[in-house]
Design a protein around this motif. Structure first.
Motif, PDB file in Angstrom:
ATOM      1  N   ALA A   1       0.826  -1.203   0.000  1.00  0.00           N
ATOM      2  CA  ALA A   1       0.000   0.000   0.000  1.00  0.00           C
ATOM      3  C   ALA A   1       0.864   1.258   0.000  1.00  0.00           C
ATOM      4  CB  ALA A   1      -0.930  -0.008   1.212  1.00  0.00           C
ATOM      5  N   ALA A   2       2.000   1.214   0.713  1.00  0.00           N
ATOM      6  CA  ALA A   2       2.896   2.371   0.751  1.00  0.00           C
ATOM      7  C   ALA A   2       3.489   2.649  -0.625  1.00  0.00           C
ATOM      8  CB  ALA A   2       4.004   2.138   1.775  1.00  0.00           C
ATOM      9  N   ALA A   3       3.839   1.593  -1.357  1.00  0.00           N
ATOM     10  CA  ALA A   3       4.385   1.771  -2.703  1.00  0.00           C
ATOM     11  C   ALA A   3       3.354   2.422  -3.624  1.00  0.00           C
ATOM     12  CB  ALA A   3       4.831   0.423  -3.263  1.00  0.00           C
ATOM     13  N   VAL A   4       2.094   2.035  -3.469  1.00  0.00           N
ATOM     14  CA  VAL A   4       1.024   2.662  -4.249  1.00  0.00           C
ATOM     15  C   VAL A   4       0.921   4.140  -3.900  1.00  0.00           C
ATOM     16  CG1 VAL A   4      -1.474   2.727  -4.643  1.00  0.00           C
ATOM     17  CG2 VAL A   4      -0.280   0.523  -4.532  1.00  0.00           C
ATOM     18  N   ASP A   5       1.022   4.456  -2.608  1.00  0.00           N
ATOM     19  CA  ASP A   5       0.961   5.856  -2.167  1.00  0.00           C
ATOM     20  C   ASP A   5       2.038   6.705  -2.837  1.00  0.00           C
ATOM     21  OD1 ASP A   5      -1.138   5.286  -0.507  1.00  0.00           O
ATOM     22  OD2 ASP A   5       0.016   5.382   1.365  1.00  0.00           O
ATOM     23  N   VAL A   6       3.247   6.163  -2.912  1.00  0.00           N
ATOM     24  CA  VAL A   6       4.355   6.907  -3.527  1.00  0.00           C
ATOM     25  C   VAL A   6       4.018   7.253  -4.973  1.00  0.00           C
ATOM     26  CG1 VAL A   6       6.785   6.848  -4.191  1.00  0.00           C
ATOM     27  CG2 VAL A   6       6.074   5.857  -2.016  1.00  0.00           C
ATOM     28  N   GLY A   7       3.497   6.266  -5.706  1.00  0.00           N
ATOM     29  CA  GLY A   7       3.135   6.493  -7.102  1.00  0.00           C
ATOM     30  C   GLY A   7       2.020   7.502  -7.258  1.00  0.00           C
ATOM     31  N   VAL A   8       1.013   7.434  -6.373  1.00  0.00           N
ATOM     32  CA  VAL A   8      -0.108   8.379  -6.424  1.00  0.00           C
ATOM     33  C   VAL A   8       0.382   9.806  -6.211  1.00  0.00           C
ATOM     34  CG1 VAL A   8      -2.190   9.132  -5.207  1.00  0.00           C
ATOM     35  CG2 VAL A   8      -1.869   6.711  -5.756  1.00  0.00           C
ATOM     36  N   GLU A   9       1.384   9.962  -5.356  1.00  0.00           N
ATOM     37  CA  GLU A   9       1.896  11.300  -5.035  1.00  0.00           C
ATOM     38  C   GLU A   9       2.849  11.847  -6.096  1.00  0.00           C
ATOM     39  OE1 GLU A   9       0.805  13.165  -2.801  1.00  0.00           O
ATOM     40  OE2 GLU A   9      -0.319  11.787  -1.522  1.00  0.00           O
ATOM     41  N   GLY A  10       3.260  11.008  -7.048  1.00  0.00           N
ATOM     42  CA  GLY A  10       4.089  11.508  -8.131  1.00  0.00           C
ATOM     43  C   GLY A  10       5.485  10.925  -8.217  1.00  0.00           C
ATOM     44  N   GLY A  11       5.855  10.058  -7.276  1.00  0.00           N
ATOM     45  CA  GLY A  11       7.159   9.412  -7.330  1.00  0.00           C
ATOM     46  C   GLY A  11       7.028   7.977  -7.802  1.00  0.00           C
ATOM     47  N   SER A  12       8.037   7.169  -7.507  1.00  0.00           N
ATOM     48  CA  SER A  12       7.976   5.748  -7.806  1.00  0.00           C
ATOM     49  C   SER A  12       8.552   4.986  -6.624  1.00  0.00           C
ATOM     50  CB  SER A  12       8.766   5.416  -9.073  1.00  0.00           C
ATOM     51  OG  SER A  12      10.135   5.772  -8.935  1.00  0.00           O
ATOM     52  N   GLY A  13       7.988   3.825  -6.349  1.00  0.00           N
ATOM     53  CA  GLY A  13       8.427   3.062  -5.191  1.00  0.00           C
ATOM     54  C   GLY A  13       8.566   1.588  -5.491  1.00  0.00           C
ATOM     55  N   GLN A  14       9.565   0.960  -4.866  1.00  0.00           N
ATOM     56  CA  GLN A  14       9.746  -0.471  -4.951  1.00  0.00           C
ATOM     57  C   GLN A  14       9.878  -1.033  -3.543  1.00  0.00           C
ATOM     58  OE1 GLN A  14      12.483  -0.329  -8.983  1.00  0.00           O
ATOM     59  NE2 GLN A  14      12.496  -2.216  -7.790  1.00  0.00           N
ATOM     60  N   VAL A  15       9.362  -2.249  -3.359  1.00  0.00           N
ATOM     61  CA  VAL A  15       9.248  -2.873  -2.041  1.00  0.00           C
ATOM     62  C   VAL A  15      10.391  -3.849  -1.812  1.00  0.00           C
ATOM     63  CG1 VAL A  15       7.854  -4.502  -0.726  1.00  0.00           C
ATOM     64  CG2 VAL A  15       6.755  -2.595  -1.905  1.00  0.00           C
ATOM     65  N   TYR A  16      10.971  -3.783  -0.599  1.00  0.00           N
ATOM     66  CA  TYR A  16      12.040  -4.701  -0.194  1.00  0.00           C
ATOM     67  C   TYR A  16      11.757  -5.161   1.229  1.00  0.00           C
ATOM     68  CZ  TYR A  16      14.292  -2.852  -4.335  1.00  0.00           C
ATOM     69  OH  TYR A  16      14.558  -2.482  -5.634  1.00  0.00           O
ATOM     70  N   GLU A  17      11.261  -6.370   1.354  1.00  0.00           N
ATOM     71  CA  GLU A  17      10.894  -6.886   2.673  1.00  0.00           C
ATOM     72  C   GLU A  17      12.159  -7.296   3.434  1.00  0.00           C
ATOM     73  OE1 GLU A  17       7.994 -10.337   4.625  1.00  0.00           O
ATOM     74  OE2 GLU A  17       8.051  -9.993   2.454  1.00  0.00           O
ATOM     75  N   ALA A  18      12.315  -6.768   4.643  1.00  0.00           N
ATOM     76  CA  ALA A  18      13.480  -7.099   5.463  1.00  0.00           C
ATOM     77  C   ALA A  18      13.221  -6.702   6.905  1.00  0.00           C
ATOM     78  CB  ALA A  18      14.735  -6.384   4.952  1.00  0.00           C
ATOM     79  N   ASP A  19      13.857  -7.431   7.816  1.00  0.00           N
ATOM     80  CA  ASP A  19      13.829  -7.115   9.243  1.00  0.00           C
ATOM     81  C   ASP A  19      15.113  -6.366   9.565  1.00  0.00           C
ATOM     82  OD1 ASP A  19      13.889  -7.047  12.007  1.00  0.00           O
ATOM     83  OD2 ASP A  19      13.325  -9.149  12.281  1.00  0.00           O
ATOM     84  N   VAL A  20      15.011  -5.106   9.975  1.00  0.00           N
ATOM     85  CA  VAL A  20      16.206  -4.290  10.181  1.00  0.00           C
ATOM     86  C   VAL A  20      17.069  -4.795  11.329  1.00  0.00           C
ATOM     87  CG1 VAL A  20      15.179  -2.216   9.190  1.00  0.00           C
ATOM     88  CG2 VAL A  20      14.973  -2.637  11.661  1.00  0.00           C
ATOM     89  N   ALA A  21      16.520  -5.647  12.186  1.00  0.00           N
ATOM     90  CA  ALA A  21      17.313  -6.215  13.279  1.00  0.00           C
ATOM     91  C   ALA A  21      18.305  -7.263  12.781  1.00  0.00           C
ATOM     92  CB  ALA A  21      16.393  -6.839  14.328  1.00  0.00           C
ATOM     93  N   ASP A  22      18.177  -7.670  11.531  1.00  0.00           N
ATOM     94  CA  ASP A  22      19.043  -8.689  10.933  1.00  0.00           C
ATOM     95  C   ASP A  22      19.968  -8.019   9.917  1.00  0.00           C
ATOM     96  OD1 ASP A  22      20.079 -10.747   9.197  1.00  0.00           O
ATOM     97  OD2 ASP A  22      18.477 -12.083   9.880  1.00  0.00           O
ATOM     98  N   TYR A  23      21.259  -7.913  10.243  1.00  0.00           N
ATOM     99  CA  TYR A  23      22.204  -7.208   9.374  1.00  0.00           C
ATOM    100  C   TYR A  23      22.233  -7.806   7.972  1.00  0.00           C
ATOM    101  CZ  TYR A  23      26.617  -5.771   7.287  1.00  0.00           C
ATOM    102  OH  TYR A  23      27.569  -5.303   6.415  1.00  0.00           O
ATOM    103  N   ASP A  24      22.244  -9.130   7.873  1.00  0.00           N
ATOM    104  CA  ASP A  24      22.328  -9.767   6.562  1.00  0.00           C
ATOM    105  C   ASP A  24      21.121  -9.430   5.696  1.00  0.00           C
ATOM    106  OD1 ASP A  24      24.793 -10.959   7.060  1.00  0.00           O
ATOM    107  OD2 ASP A  24      23.898 -12.766   7.914  1.00  0.00           O
ATOM    108  N   GLN A  25      19.929  -9.376   6.292  1.00  0.00           N
ATOM    109  CA  GLN A  25      18.745  -9.007   5.524  1.00  0.00           C
ATOM    110  C   GLN A  25      18.840  -7.573   5.015  1.00  0.00           C
ATOM    111  OE1 GLN A  25      14.813  -9.955   7.000  1.00  0.00           O
ATOM    112  NE2 GLN A  25      15.573 -11.689   8.194  1.00  0.00           N
ATOM    113  N   VAL A  26      19.341  -6.680   5.857  1.00  0.00           N
ATOM    114  CA  VAL A  26      19.496  -5.280   5.449  1.00  0.00           C
ATOM    115  C   VAL A  26      20.501  -5.172   4.311  1.00  0.00           C
ATOM    116  CG1 VAL A  26      20.249  -2.989   6.180  1.00  0.00           C
ATOM    117  CG2 VAL A  26      18.868  -4.400   7.717  1.00  0.00           C
TER     118      VAL A  26
END
Length: 338
Positions: free
Chosen positions: A45-70
């Motif tokens: 939904a957040a990526a859609v919001d970015v596009g509606v507002e005039g930008g572009s967004g891509q999604v990257y699922e990750a847990d910031v508590a995990d260095y390797d995922q980041v």
């Protein structure tokens, strides 16, 4: 720093709350936004919001508590979107409870997400930016980074740590004459979904300590800081300014005041919500919580203090000019009398 249009900006905690408001603001600026969080529904939904507002967004699922995922998410971002110009950290989790009621595992997890998440993300961002000797890192802080309050020991501890960590990294960058900037934005109480999805052990529903601001106020401040990262710290809202100054001048008095008022002011008259907590798992895998919490009617959408802070140069010049004009007029009047 140049305007953000067309530049690659990473936002952690992008699926809800302050992060969600930030990505919308970035969309209005025409940025290319890489959204990092755990909750798939909120991220989409957040990526859609970015596009509606005039930008572009891509999604990257990750847990910031995990260095390797980041690290893996950042490498994908640079491969798929391009070199990262700005990295904005807003992700956090916490526990509303007295310190003695929080388990060691809960405390460790809060610290891993809210503090080490910033550390890992900052390290990854710097590793990628250093070869280019350019970029900006913006840390979403809090007035509670210098003034602890009851029921939020895990969160306050993490925010204190973020401030010290950021100051240390900033001095290293200055010592290296680096072209990379890191700045901290100290935020007030905000109307975000955290009070509905953060783990609570309170008998009543948690709430922000009034006065409360809408997350868009924080978003505007954070995006402004991303465009002007050379300032080491931004304070947002009169309550933040008052809290930080009072802590410097009379910390013992603030201790007694917070001890007397801090527990009641963080709870409503309603029963505490049950069944939703994002400490271990994302709360927004099936529900899009958005940017706002449950306190819209009590929240301020603007902060005159923020405007003054962002325009302090012209304001000071105007004040100095006014003072000089008044002085000149006074001198002229005295001369006429003599």
């Amino acid at each position: 720093m140049a305007p953000l249009r067309g530049r690659i900006v990473v936002v952690t905690g992008a699926s809800g709350g302050v992060g969600r408001a930030v990505v919308r603001e970035l969309g209005r600026q025409g940025a290319k936004v890489a959204l990092i969080a755990r909750g798939t529904t909120g991220l989409g939904a957040a990526a859609v919001d970015v596009g509606v507002e005039g930008g572009s967004g891509q999604v990257y699922e990750a847990d910031v508590a995990d260095y390797d995922q980041v690290r893996q998410a950042a490498e994908r971002i640079e491969a798929e979107m391009g070199p990262i110009s700005v990295w904005i950290n807003t992700a956090f989790s916490s526990v509303f409870a007295k310190f003695t009621d929080i388990t060691p595992a809960e405390y460790e997890r809060t610290t891993a997400v809210t503090y080490l998440g910033y550390v890992w993300c900052t390290k990854v961002a710097l590793d990628l930016m250093k070869p280019r000797n350019a970029g900006a890192i913006v840390q979403a802080g809090s007035a509670l980074s210098q003034r602890g309050i009851p029921l939020q020991s895990a969160y306050c501890g993490a925010k204190h740590a973020i401030k010290g960590f950021t100051e240390s990294v900033r001095t290293e960058l200055l010592a290296d004459h680096s072209g990379i900037h890191i700045t901290l934005v100290q935020l007030p109480a905000l109307n975000t979904p955290q009070f509905d999805w953060v783990l609570s052990k309170l008998r009543r529903h948690p709430q922000p300590v009034p006065p409360i601001y809408q997350p868009e106020v924080a978003a505007r401040a954070i995006v402004y800081a991303a465009e002007h990262p050379e300032r080491k710290e931004y304070w947002v809202g009169i309550p933040t300014v008052a809290t930080l100054l009072a802590q410097r001048v009379a910390p013992a008095l603030v201790d007694r005041y917070v001890a007397r008022t801090g527990i009641a002011s963080q709870q409503t008259d309603e029963k505490s919500p049950t069944g939703v907590a994002n400490l271990w798992e994302p709360a927004d895998d099936d529900t899009d919580y958005g940017a706002h919490g449950s306190f819209d009617r009590r929240s301020h959408g603007h902060s005159p203090q923020l405007w003054l802070s962002q325009h302090r140069g012209p304001v000071l010049l105007a004040l100095a000019g006014g003072a000089a004009a008044a002085t000149a007029a006074t001198v002229a009047a005295l001369r006429r009398r003599t």
